[in-house]
Design a protein around this motif. Sequence first.
Motif, PDB file in Angstrom:
ATOM      1  N   PRO A 157       0.833  -1.217   0.000  1.00 36.56           N
ATOM      2  CA  PRO A 157       0.000   0.000   0.000  1.00 36.56           C
ATOM      3  C   PRO A 157       0.861   1.258   0.000  1.00 36.56           C
ATOM      4  CG  PRO A 157      -0.814  -1.578   1.628  1.00 36.56           C
ATOM      5  CD  PRO A 157       0.507  -2.107   1.144  1.00 36.56           C
ATOM      6  N   ASP A 158       0.325   2.338  -0.591  1.00 34.02           N
ATOM      7  CA  ASP A 158       1.068   3.600  -0.683  1.00 34.02           C
ATOM      8  C   ASP A 158       1.620   3.996   0.680  1.00 34.02           C
ATOM      9  OD1 ASP A 158       0.384   3.696  -3.328  1.00 34.02           O
ATOM     10  OD2 ASP A 158      -1.308   5.057  -3.026  1.00 34.02           O
ATOM     11  N   TRP A 159       2.850   4.496   0.683  1.00 34.44           N
ATOM     12  CA  TRP A 159       3.499   4.841   1.944  1.00 34.44           C
ATOM     13  C   TRP A 159       4.454   6.001   1.753  1.00 34.44           C
ATOM     14  CZ3 TRP A 159       8.782   4.694   1.867  1.00 34.44           C
ATOM     15  CH2 TRP A 159       9.378   3.918   0.851  1.00 34.44           C
ATOM     16  N   SER A 160       4.799   6.624   2.853  1.00 41.70           N
ATOM     17  CA  SER A 160       5.866   7.622   2.892  1.00 41.70           C
ATOM     18  C   SER A 160       6.496   7.542   4.276  1.00 41.70           C
ATOM     19  CB  SER A 160       5.328   9.033   2.629  1.00 41.70           C
ATOM     20  OG  SER A 160       4.391   9.379   3.640  1.00 41.70           O
ATOM     21  N   VAL A 161       7.661   8.148   4.419  1.00 43.26           N
ATOM     22  CA  VAL A 161       8.367   8.113   5.700  1.00 43.26           C
ATOM     23  C   VAL A 161       8.794   9.522   6.086  1.00 43.26           C
ATOM     24  CG1 VAL A 161      10.333   7.208   6.992  1.00 43.26           C
ATOM     25  CG2 VAL A 161       9.234   5.781   5.271  1.00 43.26           C
ATOM     26  N   ILE A 162       8.455   9.914   7.328  1.00 38.16           N
ATOM     27  CA  ILE A 162       8.968  11.143   7.922  1.00 38.16           C
ATOM     28  C   ILE A 162      10.316  10.771   8.539  1.00 38.16           C
ATOM     29  CG2 ILE A 162       8.551  12.934   9.655  1.00 38.16           C
ATOM     30  CD1 ILE A 162       5.526  12.203   9.358  1.00 38.16           C
ATOM     31  N   GLY A 163      11.387  11.250   7.943  1.00 36.41           N
ATOM     32  CA  GLY A 163      12.721  10.740   8.236  1.00 36.41           C
ATOM     33  C   GLY A 163      13.239  11.088   9.623  1.00 36.41           C
ATOM     34  N   LEU A 164      14.310  10.390   9.999  1.00 41.44           N
ATOM     35  CA  LEU A 164      14.960  10.639  11.285  1.00 41.44           C
ATOM     36  C   LEU A 164      15.436  12.086  11.392  1.00 41.44           C
ATOM     37  CD1 LEU A 164      17.043   7.360  11.440  1.00 41.44           C
ATOM     38  CD2 LEU A 164      15.246   7.992  13.059  1.00 41.44           C
ATOM     39  N   ASP A 165      15.781  12.691  10.268  1.00 36.52           N
ATOM     40  CA  ASP A 165      16.251  14.072  10.323  1.00 36.52           C
ATOM     41  C   ASP A 165      15.128  15.041  10.673  1.00 36.52           C
ATOM     42  OD1 ASP A 165      15.011  13.644   7.881  1.00 36.52           O
ATOM     43  OD2 ASP A 165      16.250  15.098   6.826  1.00 36.52           O
ATOM     44  N   VAL A 166      13.876  14.642  10.416  1.00 34.81           N
ATOM     45  CA  VAL A 166      12.755  15.497  10.803  1.00 34.81           C
ATOM     46  C   VAL A 166      12.645  15.551  12.323  1.00 34.81           C
ATOM     47  CG1 VAL A 166      10.264  15.859  10.598  1.00 34.81           C
ATOM     48  CG2 VAL A 166      11.544  14.968   8.653  1.00 34.81           C
ATOM     49  N   PHE A 167      12.801  14.373  12.968  1.00 34.36           N
ATOM     50  CA  PHE A 167      12.798  14.396  14.436  1.00 34.36           C
ATOM     51  C   PHE A 167      13.983  15.197  14.965  1.00 34.36           C
ATOM     52  CE2 PHE A 167      14.153  12.832  18.567  1.00 34.36           C
ATOM     53  CZ  PHE A 167      12.987  13.012  19.306  1.00 34.36           C
ATOM     54  N   ALA A 168      15.127  15.054  14.332  1.00 28.86           N
ATOM     55  CA  ALA A 168      16.300  15.805  14.773  1.00 28.86           C
ATOM     56  C   ALA A 168      16.045  17.313  14.674  1.00 28.86           C
ATOM     57  CB  ALA A 168      17.522  15.407  13.945  1.00 28.86           C
ATOM     58  N   GLU A 169      15.401  17.749  13.593  1.00 27.94           N
ATOM     59  CA  GLU A 169      15.055  19.165  13.423  1.00 27.94           C
ATOM     60  C   GLU A 169      14.065  19.603  14.490  1.00 27.94           C
ATOM     61  OE1 GLU A 169      14.807  22.842  10.930  1.00 27.94           O
ATOM     62  OE2 GLU A 169      16.277  21.292  11.318  1.00 27.94           O
ATOM     63  N   PHE A 170      13.051  18.761  14.709  1.00 24.24           N
ATOM     64  CA  PHE A 170      12.056  19.036  15.747  1.00 24.24           C
ATOM     65  C   PHE A 170      12.731  19.179  17.114  1.00 24.24           C
ATOM     66  CE2 PHE A 170       9.363  16.759  18.957  1.00 24.24           C
ATOM     67  CZ  PHE A 170       8.454  17.775  19.192  1.00 24.24           C
ATOM     68  N   SER A 171      13.651  18.285  17.401  1.00 28.24           N
ATOM     69  CA  SER A 171      14.333  18.307  18.691  1.00 28.24           C
ATOM     70  C   SER A 171      15.204  19.554  18.842  1.00 28.24           C
ATOM     71  CB  SER A 171      15.174  17.027  18.829  1.00 28.24           C
ATOM     72  OG  SER A 171      15.766  16.937  20.089  1.00 28.24           O
ATOM     73  N   ARG A 172      15.899  19.945  17.771  1.00 27.85           N
ATOM     74  CA  ARG A 172      16.754  21.141  17.826  1.00 27.85           C
ATOM     75  C   ARG A 172      15.923  22.409  18.003  1.00 27.85           C
ATOM     76  NH1 ARG A 172      19.765  18.649  13.663  1.00 27.85           N
ATOM     77  NH2 ARG A 172      18.456  19.722  12.129  1.00 27.85           N
ATOM     78  N   ASP A 173      14.928  22.580  17.110  1.00 31.67           N
ATOM     79  CA  ASP A 173      14.171  23.833  17.093  1.00 31.67           C
ATOM     80  C   ASP A 173      13.336  24.038  18.346  1.00 31.67           C
ATOM     81  OD1 ASP A 173      15.267  24.409  14.700  1.00 31.67           O
ATOM     82  OD2 ASP A 173      13.426  24.263  13.518  1.00 31.67           O
ATOM     83  N   SER A 174      12.869  22.945  18.935  1.00 28.81           N
ATOM     84  CA  SER A 174      12.012  23.065  20.118  1.00 28.81           C
ATOM     85  C   SER A 174      12.807  23.075  21.416  1.00 28.81           C
ATOM     86  CB  SER A 174      10.998  21.915  20.146  1.00 28.81           C
ATOM     87  OG  SER A 174      11.674  20.666  20.275  1.00 28.81           O
ATOM     88  N   GLY A 175      14.111  22.916  21.315  1.00 26.93           N
ATOM     89  CA  GLY A 175      14.938  22.919  22.511  1.00 26.93           C
ATOM     90  C   GLY A 175      14.907  21.627  23.293  1.00 26.93           C
ATOM     91  N   LEU A 176      14.542  20.512  22.654  1.00 27.16           N
ATOM     92  CA  LEU A 176      14.460  19.224  23.338  1.00 27.16           C
ATOM     93  C   LEU A 176      15.817  18.553  23.507  1.00 27.16           C
ATOM     94  CD1 LEU A 176      11.300  17.394  21.901  1.00 27.16           C
ATOM     95  CD2 LEU A 176      11.656  18.231  24.218  1.00 27.16           C
ATOM     96  N   ASP A 177      16.786  18.966  22.731  1.00 27.01           N
ATOM     97  CA  ASP A 177      18.076  18.258  22.734  1.00 27.01           C
ATOM     98  C   ASP A 177      18.654  18.106  24.140  1.00 27.01           C
ATOM     99  OD1 ASP A 177      18.089  17.785  20.087  1.00 27.01           O
ATOM    100  OD2 ASP A 177      19.530  19.338  19.537  1.00 27.01           O
ATOM    101  N   GLU A 178      18.782  19.221  24.842  1.00 30.44           N
ATOM    102  CA  GLU A 178      19.427  19.170  26.161  1.00 30.44           C
ATOM    103  C   GLU A 178      18.612  18.407  27.193  1.00 30.44           C
ATOM    104  OE1 GLU A 178      20.887  22.811  27.668  1.00 30.44           O
ATOM    105  OE2 GLU A 178      22.026  23.314  25.848  1.00 30.44           O
ATOM    106  N   PRO A 179      17.284  18.671  27.341  1.00 24.60           N
ATOM    107  CA  PRO A 179      16.532  17.905  28.341  1.00 24.60           C
ATOM    108  C   PRO A 179      16.503  16.409  28.056  1.00 24.60           C
ATOM    109  CG  PRO A 179      15.086  19.386  27.107  1.00 24.60           C
ATOM    110  CD  PRO A 179      16.475  19.784  26.782  1.00 24.60           C
ATOM    111  N   LEU A 180      16.453  15.999  26.786  1.00 30.69           N
ATOM    112  CA  LEU A 180      16.481  14.569  26.478  1.00 30.69           C
ATOM    113  C   LEU A 180      17.832  13.959  26.847  1.00 30.69           C
ATOM    114  CD1 LEU A 180      14.610  14.221  23.043  1.00 30.69           C
ATOM    115  CD2 LEU A 180      13.854  13.399  25.278  1.00 30.69           C
ATOM    116  N   ALA A 181      18.909  14.697  26.536  1.00 32.33           N
ATOM    117  CA  ALA A 181      20.244  14.193  26.891  1.00 32.33           C
ATOM    118  C   ALA A 181      20.383  14.056  28.399  1.00 32.33           C
ATOM    119  CB  ALA A 181      21.311  15.135  26.328  1.00 32.33           C
TER     120      ALA A 181
END
Length: 916
Positions: A46-70
């Motif tokens: 069936p038709d599919w697409s993937v939201i890549g790992l780099d999208v989560f990385a961008e989300f994490s950077r822009d929202s400031g999640l990087d440091e609290p997750l680490a």
Amino acid sequence: MSLTAGSEQRSLRVLTPTSEHSRVAAHAGGKGANLHALTAAGFRVPDWSVIGLDVFAEFSRDSGLDEPLADLFGDGWQDRAGEVAAEAAGLIATAHLGDGVAAAVAAAYREAGGGLVAVRSSGAEEDGAEHSFAGQFDSFLNVRGLDQVTEHVRRCWASAFSERSLHYRAQRGLPAGTGGVAVVLQRMVAAERSGVLFTADPVSGRADRQVVSSVYGLGEALVSGAVDADTVVLDAADGTTVSAVIGDKWERYGAGAGAGCEVRPVSDEDRGVLSLSPGDLGRLHELGTRVAGHYGVPQDIEWAIADGELWVLQSRPVTALGATADYAAAPAGEERLWDNSNIIESFSGIVSPLTYSFAADTYAKVYESYARALGVGGEQLREVREWTPHLLGYFHGRVYYNLHHWYRMVRLAPLYPLNRRVLEKSLGVAESISDESADALHPFTPRPGVRGRVSRLVRTAVFARRFLTIRRTMETFHRDFYRAYAVFDGVDYEALPGDETYRRFRRLQRDLIEKWGPMQALDATILLSVGMLALLTRRWLPDAPEWFTWAAAAPGADVESAEPARALIALAARARVDDAVRSLLENTPDDAAHQALRDGGHTGFLSDVDAYIAAYGYRSLDELKLEVPDFRQDPTGLFTLLRDALPGAANRPDGDRGGEADAYLDAHLRGPRRRVYELVRRKARAALTDRERLRFCRTRAFGSVKGMLRALGRDLAGAGALDDRDDVFMLRLEEIGGAYEGTVAHTELRELAAMRRRQLAADAALTAPPRFTTRGAPYWSGNLELAGWTSGPAARSGARELRGTPCCPGVVEGLAVVTDAPRAVDGGILVAYRTDPGWVTALPSAAALIIERGSPLTHVAVVAREMGIPTVVQVDNATTEIRTGARLRVDGALGTVTVLDDPAPDDAAPDPGGRP
């Protein structure tokens, strides 16, 4: 293609079936990578697409999640997994979603078709051979609308840090990781039945069993354990049912008003019977065999049946086979990748031992000579000689490329990264090998330091000179070839003693074939020039249609290999206006037509036929298979093609693909860029034109070889070494040489030929996989059992739309003619598993062309483009899904084939051909 969203500075990847393998491997996660591989291999997904790992990385950077997750995953996270998971989920649920990330999610939803979709996590380590992460990440079914999709994408991201996934990592000593997961969006299918198929018994580990579990409705009822499913054990070899247990199946899961599943009761009648019919089980067996053969290891396949079509939802390796598994002693040793793309154009279906051994010997000599022509010598040349004799493999009578060796060959020339990509396109392989695997393949051990750099520079300089002077080299070769060819052509080898014919055959190998090596620089020139043209097209004409590059590189209407088709059109036109000749051709058996023309006094037309045979008689069906007579030896096939060209389809004017490309360029590219583009384009067109000329030379050389070897068969049969002259084709080249050089026992040839003839007859009943992997000794240790060889025809899935590579634009509707030979086309849409150069004479009678195995650079595709015939190649399962008499719509620009109507049961003719 990879859709992108967001700023120019940060281009976020939304991955689709057309994305490059390297990008999928880097960003799609395990589940996404498997979907890409399944789709590329032609499975119905069936038709599919993937939201890549780099999208989560961008989300994490822009929202400031990087440091609290680490901070959350500092020392001791294993002891407080529940607390860490809850905090991570809260952070992800409330973090700001930037414009670029939101645009990527929206683009992915569009690519999956909108409407109802499944939203599935796809971890970077998921579905691997060592760690499956099965059940550790979240998936959500029946999600509708962008807002819901966005919410569930966040929940998938959070599941990367769920308590259960953290425990899974801790138990296996894996690091926590803060890279998140990719997210797959996949169109929901309204499943009537669904389930799981194991291609080896996961409990006992038996490799000779397949296990099917099935429920009504969506498979969530089975995966969650909420419903007692049917279980059927199949014999892995032939698909017969070994045992069947009817589960209670008291509920069925389906789509409801919101996200998730709606549960409905199952009737007592349906609960008491198997949810799968014998036909369903047959299709699942065939699917399991193909999927396991594609991956080379046992698979856990999720599947669904909707509206009669069988869909693959996902597939992963079985990572927990029982202790007695046959695969515990899985094949070990060097990995070899076998693929019949492109080679099937030359050597289709069952091939005689003599044809295979002659081809393998020829390839070895030619490519060793090519290496020498590029300045390779000494120890490096000795290493090249280790793999050139093994460029081809031979399995159950079929010829395959040993694909890793072809990558080694391509690496002899410079610009390997570009050339290997074009090699894959030109061969028509369905799936690229990984960048890591490609980088590890060398034609010889690279020299370190200064010596290595000097060696590469010398080889590059030699190649550059050959690249720049290839046209002059081609003209010299052409002149020398026909001078040498004249010595061998037209000789009555039947009248010569056998040993004299054998000596002439050895001389032909020396004077014609072994001098071919330097001309392989032409193939390298094609790879480089077409690759550069494709690169310029992507950069300067990003919106160009997919067929455009091939049209821009098309060699032109005067390509030599189109001459037989045009001559046949002219011959048919003369017959069409002569009522007596036309009537004779339409009513006389093809094998009697030549004599009938003579007996009927049609000397003028017979003279035209004989002139055609004299000029193009070597260009016939299966022209490179030594066991198949050409038109000079048996003109029957020519009269078949001539009769099919009579109705009038032969009046099609030549296409103007180059003109279409010119018009597009005029509208979209000007100035210095246009001049550069045209410079590269001229080089590509000239090289492709020369390639067609070179192939004509090859056909003539093989024609002379056919005559010589048939004469040797007569000689050996007359001496009592063989029962029949045609038994010579059951011998290998070295055995024929041994018969005349005194190195084989003369009494063994008769029994050897009989044994091989019996074996080939049995092999002909098998359906061959197009691509498979072996380790160690290829024929043993379960390699071929894993490869996906099956008996009987492949099962149809009921697909109504197939996709391939667009080759020549145009939209045609008509009736399908599925065939393994260009017969009885009569203006229909010709559907073939493969073609060979001899098929060009059938093109005038075809309204459109669909080829399952091939590439835009195969011989027939090039000629069809010049004749204006809408063409789609690399259409997976075309000869399985399409039946003769089906009404089709072919769009050669989009690469789509739509089944409009199936033939009525009484009208469906048995297909004379299809998969080998």
